[in-house]
Structures are given as structure tokens and as C-alpha cells.
Design a protein around this motif. Structure first.
Motif, PDB file in Angstrom:
ATOM      1  N   GLU A  44      -4.042   1.113  -8.522  1.00  0.00           N
ATOM      2  CA  GLU A  44      -3.183   1.380  -8.692  1.00  0.00           C
ATOM      3  C   GLU A  44      -2.521   0.157  -8.947  1.00  0.00           C
ATOM      4  N   PRO A  45      -0.862   0.222  -9.154  1.00  0.00           N
ATOM      5  CA  PRO A  45       0.307   0.316 -10.573  1.00  0.00           C
ATOM      6  C   PRO A  45       0.444  -1.369 -10.874  1.00  0.00           C
ATOM      7  N   MET A  82       0.254  -3.736  -5.205  1.00  0.00           N
ATOM      8  CA  MET A  82      -0.660  -3.210  -5.347  1.00  0.00           C
ATOM      9  C   MET A  82      -1.322  -3.425  -6.521  1.00  0.00           C
ATOM     10  N   ASP A  83      -2.470  -3.456  -6.567  1.00  0.00           N
ATOM     11  CA  ASP A  83      -3.677  -4.042  -7.669  1.00  0.00           C
ATOM     12  C   ASP A  83      -4.953  -3.967  -7.716  1.00  0.00           C
ATOM     13  N   PHE A  93       9.054  -0.237  -9.996  1.00  0.00           N
ATOM     14  CA  PHE A  93       9.248  -1.489 -10.966  1.00  0.00           C
ATOM     15  C   PHE A  93       7.305  -1.528 -11.478  1.00  0.00           C
ATOM     16  N   GLY A  94       7.459  -2.088 -12.184  1.00  0.00           N
ATOM     17  CA  GLY A  94       5.591  -2.787 -12.950  1.00  0.00           C
ATOM     18  C   GLY A  94       5.659  -3.640 -13.494  1.00  0.00           C
ATOM     19  N   THR A  95       5.722  -3.278 -14.495  1.00  0.00           N
ATOM     20  CA  THR A  95       5.199  -5.140 -15.477  1.00  0.00           C
ATOM     21  C   THR A  95       6.763  -5.704 -16.061  1.00  0.00           C
ATOM     22  N   CYS A 127       0.408  -0.938  -0.139  1.00  0.00           N
ATOM     23  CA  CYS A 127      -0.092   0.352   0.368  1.00  0.00           C
ATOM     24  C   CYS A 127       0.777   1.184  -0.174  1.00  0.00           C
ATOM     25  N   VAL A 128      -0.033   2.675  -0.131  1.00  0.00           N
ATOM     26  CA  VAL A 128       0.930   3.661   0.123  1.00  0.00           C
ATOM     27  C   VAL A 128       1.729   4.091   0.765  1.00  0.00           C
TER      28      VAL A 128
END
Lengths: 254, 496
Positions: B142-143, B126-127, B102-104, B81-82
Motif C-alpha cells: 500500500e502507499p 494505508m501502510d 501524497f506519499g512521503t 483503505c481504498v
């Protein structure tokens, strides 16, 4: 020939949601969780709407059995092109024990009442994976069934169905009226567009009670316990082949 | 080269290399010591299962889908979480550790490589999709939410998020790289479609660029912080939420294909289609080399000549008008074999060449990897740059079929290169620099969609000029004085 198609649509937990088991192990958490139309039911609706667009059938009626929220699922079917909906109200304890036997009794009764020519259902629901409702409905009505359909062609008063079976593809020809269940590759369901969603708000959804159809909802099944699958255990690295064989023997696998 | 130097110069050069080596080693040792100190702090913030030192995990998080080699971080954390992101960032800030969001990992310019080591913040846990407002056409994510996941979630609402960069990328990552895609010509890029961001700065401060929870369709309130962070590639802060503009799913779609005798004819058609006001959704250009590759790969039989792939969105009636206008225009530009299709299956078949382009290009030379260049020029300069680029490819004996989002003046050469041949890699590198400079000389940009990342920092200086770079550096210094946020990307710092 009424030219009427009944399509059953079920409201289930959305396929993308991570399922969690309730702490008391009586079921899964459904409160506040996103629900949507069962993916195989979407395919069934799409097939029915395609038949209507080809002018091979005259009317598509979407049916759902469940609580108040099932109406949202019917609305989605209407937005995809169904003409009207029937909401069979089942809630509370009855809804918790609602299964393929009860639903197929309801579908059979509705098929007679609405003079349906074809019933299209999804092959199974993604929450219970029963894969029984289509088959039971056909048996109750004494109608032929084309299950796991990956291709459907209307041919006069017969239907040619290509079925996906373990060995490959099987093609059968059945008389109408008939029950079909949709498999994954039957078609790609369309997205509901905003204009169609707006139009769907004006289409009618009739409310019906199971008792009005003369259906008894008592279930002979009782869910005893719902559990998570066992947690995956950590693996183990071994240095040599002898170690590997030794460990396999120890655990009784060899 | 070293042998060409005089002995005293050689000595100086050797000393310089030794000093550099010692500095880097010192840096590494200091950093590794710092990482050890913070591990227990990390574990208490996000749980010990969410802190990873494993080699495989670190390597996964040190590379993306570009040709840049893997540069693994020292440790990967998985905040949930943030608040955890902010706490972790504070710890990194207090110990001077680089932070790499880092995302995907689907970027194309090496943006996630940890060039100075440090802590990779993998945001995939965080989805959540939050705050969907269908009647206002906006949603906050979220990211960990990818664009395909969002569109699947939205499928019952009649809405979609149209920016489509190809990969199933994280939406916050797309915001960080200012991603674009095949339908930018109608729906815009991320710059036009991000309404608000929640960002964690390098010292842990959490800001909302347009104010917490705000989502008006337009605003003139203050500096445009939202678009400052869009495209900042993780160098100014960690994006932990993005509010996106949604659109109605098109009622109907028609796809079309048309062949042209020349690049000029294809681009002229594009210009005229745009000028007549046809709201074309996608207009893609494939050159003859690419079409040939696609014919071979997918057993198709398109005429081997520059080809346009078009897609129209709208109501049934407006589609008729759009398609017939486009067909007229292509005819008047000597276009031939205009085919179009309405239903999903035939549309997919028509566009198969475009969909398989990446694989078809790689299949031209099995065993090789494909690297995509990315420049963008004003529409009127597109024929010239494509013709000059094709000439350059021939002269340099490189394989580079061209596919482009011609409606934006953006095109990609899919350079098919043997990764084990350093000479060829070097040739490709020089070619892409020449290509970028050609685009800059035509009032264009060195990167239309993929970002600056590691490889285009020098070109960015050439593109915007030293004064603008100074302003960018000033902003960077003010938001991230310790240069902890994704160091080594976008801006060059001295000898880095």
C-alpha cells in the motif's frame, strides 16, 4: 578446547509492528502478527559466524526455546551461517511464563551437554527488555561474563571485551569459557541470501525437551495486567507569561 | 518592461491582469465554499480525526524536497483503505475539487504542490504489506509502505526490492514518478519492476491495471495500463496498491573506486565494462569539483580528478571475474588508484564520498540550498554533454558539482544556490533550461529520474513534440475530464 559457540536466538514480534494490547489486558496481540528474530540475537549470530569465518571457533550452534514456530528463527540463524540448531520445545502455559531464569537454566544445561566454549546472547529481548538471561546463565555456570559487548577479540584462551557503559567504554579481559551479550554496535548483521536459505534447509535442528535437560520451568512471576501507555493529552496555548505561571501553579507543578 | 509599452497596450495589459486576478479570486472563493460544504462528508467517510484544516498540516503537505515554494492544499484527508479513497474521490469529483495524492513528500520536482488548492489525499495510514509470494518473487504494498520498510520486512526471505532513489520514499509514490536510482543499470527502474497497480480514478472508480490480484511475470494482454500510470505523477489517478518484482539479495558485494585523467576516459571505461557483459550493479561518476568537495567535507584524499565508484553483486567466484575484468578495462583507459573492498565496513569507507556527495556539495557554500538537475542522454554523448555543461558552469559562475549514474547516461548537477538571491536563482533556472535543451539536442531527455512536475512542462513539449503531447492530453482528458487529478503537473493547459 571444543571451539564450540552456543548462540541463543529468541522469536519475538517484529520490531516494525505496531503493538496492540489485548482487550482483556492479559498481554499483547500475537496471533497473525509478524514475528522475527530479536535484533540483538541477530547481532549475536553475526558475531559468532564472524568468529567461525576467522577460524577462531569451530562450530556455531543456534538455540531457541519456544513453540514449533521457533524453528523458523533457528532456520534464519542457520541461513546466516550457524552450523546446526537445537530447538528446546516449550509451548502453552509454560511458554507464556517462560522468562530469563528458565532460559538461563536451559542454556546452562546445554552448555555443559554440548561442551560449549563461548555462549553469545543478545543483550536483551525487545519484547520484555529484561536484560537478564546472559547474566543469569553466567552465574549458573560460574563463568565470567562480557555484557553489552561492542567489540570482541579472542586472545588465546582469553577474550578481550569492550563494553558500552554509561560513562563510555570499558575494556575487560575474561577467561574462557565465558558468556557474552551483544550490544547494538557490535556488528551489522548480514542479510540471509536465497542460496544460504536453501542450504540452511539441509542443516540439522535437534529437538530437546526441558525435562531432558533436568530443567524445571515453573515461574515465580505472574503477569497481573498489561496496559497501553497513557494517551497523550492535548496541549493548551496561553497568551502571556502570567497565564503560563498561573496554569503551572494551578496544576501543582510549581 | 511595462513602461516600454504604448499607453493603449499598457491599458490592455492592466485590464488583462485585473481580469486574471478577478478570475483567480473568484475561483478561490468558489473553491473555498465547496470545501466547506464537503468537510462533513469527508468526516463521515474517514473519521473526523482524519480530516485536517490545520495550517501546519496543510503546509507540510504542500511541499516536497524541491526548490519549489510551498503550495498548501485547502484540506488534508487521511484515508485508511481504498474504499475510503474511492468515496472521498467521488465527493471531490461531485464538487469539482482538485485531488492531490501524497506519499512521503520526498519528490524533487514540486509534484505535490496544490497549485489550484483542493484536497490532499495523504496515504500514509494505508501502510500494509500484502500478499508476499517469495517463491514467485512478488509482493503487493500500500502507499504508506516505504522502500526501506519493505526491505526490512523482507530481510528473512533472502529477497529485496533494489530500486533505490536515495530517499526513503513511498513505493507507490516511486511508481507514480517512475523513480530510478543508483542500481538501475542492473535492476532497472520502476517501469520495469511494477507488475500491477490498483488505481482510484478521479470519479472514484477503482481499477486494477493488470487485473485484480494478477502477477504473472510477463503478459501480452491488452493495453499496458500499468505503465501508463507509472510516471503519471498523480495526474491520472491515485495509486493505492502496487505489485512489485523482487530480486534475490546478492550473495556478496564488492565496491571499487578508480580515478581517471578525463571525463572521456571514465565514460569510455563505463561503456567497455557494459560491453564486456559485466553485470555491474552500480557505476557512479563524480567530477573533479565534486571530489574536491567530498575531500574537504569528509577529510578524504581522493585525487581531484573524474572518478568512478563501482559496485559488483554476485557469487564469490563471479565477483573475482567481474572485478578483474573491470580493473583491466580501467587500466587500459589510463585509470589509476583502483581500490576495491569486500567487507561492509571497508566498502562503506570507499564509497563514503559518493554517499556524502549531497552534503559535501552544500558544504561548499554554507547557508545555501542544493538543487539537483536531472538529464539523461545516450551513453556515447555523455562525455560531450558533461564537458559542455562544465564549461557553462564556469562561464555562468555557478557552483554545480556533478554526480551521475553514468551506466544509464544520467547525471545530476548539484546546484548550490543562495535561496535569498533572486538573481542567482534566475541564473540557475536559465542554466537548467540550457542543460535540458542540450540533452534534448543529443537525443536525450529533460528528466532521467525526477519527473516533470511543475518545472519541466515546457521542456516536455519540446522533448516529445506537439503531436505526442496531444495524445497525452487526450488520455488525460479521457481519464480525468474535469482536470481534478493533481492539476498543473506534467501537461500545460493554455495559460496555466
Amino acid at each position: 578446547m571444543s571451539g564450540r559457540v552456543l548462540v541463543g536466538v529468541k522469536r519475538v514480534i517484529d520490531y516494525a509492528v505496531k503493538i496492540r494490547v489485548k482487550p482483556d489486558n492479559t498481554g499483547v496481540v500475537t496471533d497473525g502478527v509478524k514475528h522475527s528474530m530479536n535484533p540483538f540475537c541477530e547481532i549475536a549470530v553475526e558475531e559468532a559466524v564472524k568468529l567461525k569465518e576467522k577460524k577462531l571457533v569451530k562450530e556455531v550452534v543456534a538455540v531457541s526455546c519456544g513453540p514449533q514456530q521457533s524453528q523458523e528463527t533457528i532456520r534464519t540463524a542457520l541461513a546466516m551461517g550457524a552450523d546446526r540448531g537445537i530447538h528446546v520445545e516449550v509451548s502453552g502455559k509454560d511458554y507464556e511464563t517462560l522468562g530469563p531464569l528458565q532460559v538461563s537454566k536451559i542454556m546452562a544445561a546445554l552448555a555443559k551437554k554440548e561442551d560449549a566454549q563461548i555462549i553469545i546472547l543478545g543483550k536483551q529481548a525487545i519484547d520484555d527488555d529484561c536484560n537478564q538471561t546472559g547474566q543469569m546463565t553466567a552465574a549458573l555456570l560460574d563463568w565470567p561474563q562480557g555484557t553489552f559487548a561492542s567489540e570482541v577479540t579472542l586472545d588465546g584462551d582469553k577474550i578481550k571485551v569492550v563494553r558500552e557503559i554509561d560513562g563510555g567504554l570499558e575494556t575487560i579481559k575474561i577467561n574462557t569459557p565465558a558468556v557474552l551479550t551483544a550490544d547494538l554496535r557490535l556488528n551489522t548483521p548480514r542479510y540471509a541470501t536465497l542460496p544460504n536459505i536453501m542450504k540452511a534447509k539441509k542443516k540439522k535442528i535437534a529437538n530437546v525437551k526441558p525435562a531432558d535437560l533436568g530443567v524445571n520451568l515453573t515461574s515465580k512471576l505472574e503477569v497481573l495486567r498489561v496496559e497501553d501507555p497513557p494517551q497523550r493529552q492535548a496541549g493548551m496555548k496561553v497568551e502571556t507569561v502570567e497565564d503560563l505561571v498561573g496554569k503551572l501553579k494551578e496544576s501543582g507543578k510549581v | 518592461m511595462w513602461l516600454n509599452l504604448t499607453p493603449s497596450r499598457r491599458l490592455l495589459s492592466l485590464r488583462w491582469s485585473l481580469i486574471q486576478y478577478r478570475n483567480i479570486t473568484l475561483e478561490n472563493t468558489t473553491r473555498k465554499a465547496a470545501v466547506d460544504k464537503v468537510l462533513s462528508a469527508f468526516r463521515s467517510i474517514c473519521g473526523k480525526d482524519n480530516v485536517s484544516l490545520g495550517e501546519a498540516i496543510r503546509e507540510q503537505h504542500g511541499k516536497d524536497e524541491s526548490v519549489h515554494r510551498c503550495r498548501p492544499p485547502d484540506v488534508v484527508v487521511f484515508p485508511r483503505c481504498v474504499e475510503e479513497v474511492s468515496a472521498l474521490a467521488k465527493v471531490c469529483h461531485d464538487h469539482n475539487l482538485p485531488i492531490i495524492p501524497f506519499g512521503t513528500g520526498t519528490g524533487l520536482e514540486g509534484g505535490v504542490g496544490a497549485v489550484k488548492g483542493g484536497v490532499c489525499f495523504s496515504l500514509r495510514n494505508m501502510d500494509q504489506i500484502l500478499d508476499l509470494h517469495p517463491e514467485d518473487f512478488d509482493v503487493t504494498v500500500e502507499p504508506g509502505v516505504t522502500r526501506k520498510a519493505l526491505n526490512a520486512y523482507l530481510r528473512d526471505t533472502g529477497l529485496w526490492f533494489p530500486v533505490d532513489p536515495g530517499a526513503d520514499a513511498s513505493l507507490c509514490g516511486m511508481a507514480a514518478t517512475s523513480a530510478s536510482g543508483t542500481n538501475a543499470v542492473r535492476y532497472g527502474t520502476m517501469r520495469e519492476n511494477v507488475m500491477n497497480l490498483e488505481v482510484v480514478l478521479s470519479n472514484g472508480t477503482v481499477i486494477h491495471t493488470a487485473g485484480k490480484g494478477r502477477r504473472p511475470r510477463k503478459t501480452s494482454a491488452g493495453y499496458n495500463l500499468t505503465n501508463l500510470f507509472v510516471g503519471s505523477e498523480g495526474t491520472l489517478g491515485i495509486i493505492t496498491k502496487t505489485t512489485l518484482r523482487l530480486y534475490g539479495v546478492p550473495e556478496a558485494m564488492v565496491s571499487a573506486v578508480c580515478s581517471f585523467p578525463s571525463v572521456q576516459a571514465a565514460v569510455d571505461s563505463t561503456l567497455q565494462i557494459l560491453q564486456t557483459g559485466v553485470p555491474i550493479a552500480r557505476i557512479e561518476f563524480l567530477d573533479d569539483v565534486m571530489i574536491d568537495a567530498c575531500n574537504k567535507f569528509s577529510s578524504l584524499s581522493y585525487p581531484v580528478t573524474p572518478t568512478l565508484f563501482l559496485e559488483f553483486h554476485g557469487s564469490e567466484r563471479s565477483l573475482e571475474e567481474q572485478v578483474s575484468t573491470a580493473e583491466e578495462i580501467t587500466h587500459s583507459n589510463e585509470g589509476s588508484d583502483f581500490q576495491w573492498a569486500r567487507d561492509a565496513e571497508t566498502r562503506n569507507r570507499l564509497w563514503k564520498a559518493r554517499h556524502d556527495a549531497w552534503y559535501a556539495a552544500q558544504a561548499l557554500r554554507p547557508g545555501c540550498k542544493a538543487y539537483s538537475t536531472d538529464v539523461c542522454v545516450p551513453l556515447s554523448r555523455l562525455p560531450q554533454i558533461i564537458v559542455e555543461t562544465k564549461k557553462d558552469l564556469l562561464e555562468s559562475r555557478l557552483t554545480g558539482p556533478i554526480a551521475g549514474h553514468v551506466g544509464d547516461g544520467n547525471f545530476h548537477c548539484l546546484m548550490v544556490v543562495d535561496p535569498n538571491d533572486p538573481d542567482e536563482l534566475h541564473q540557475v533556472h536559465l542554466f537548467t533550461e540550457r542543460l535540458a535543451r542540450r540533452a534534448l539536442a543529443m537525443d536525450g531527455t529533460c528528466t532521467g529520474e525526477h519527473g516533470v512536475g511543475l518545472g519541466k512542462r515546457a521542456l516536455l513539449c519540446e522533448e516529445v513534440g506537439p503531436l505526442a503531447i496531444q495524445v497525452m492530453q487526450g488520455l488525460k482528458d479521457s481519464l480525468d475530464p474535469g482536470n481534478l487529478m493533481n492539476p498543473g503537473k506534467i501537461l500545460q493547459r493554455g495559460e496555466l
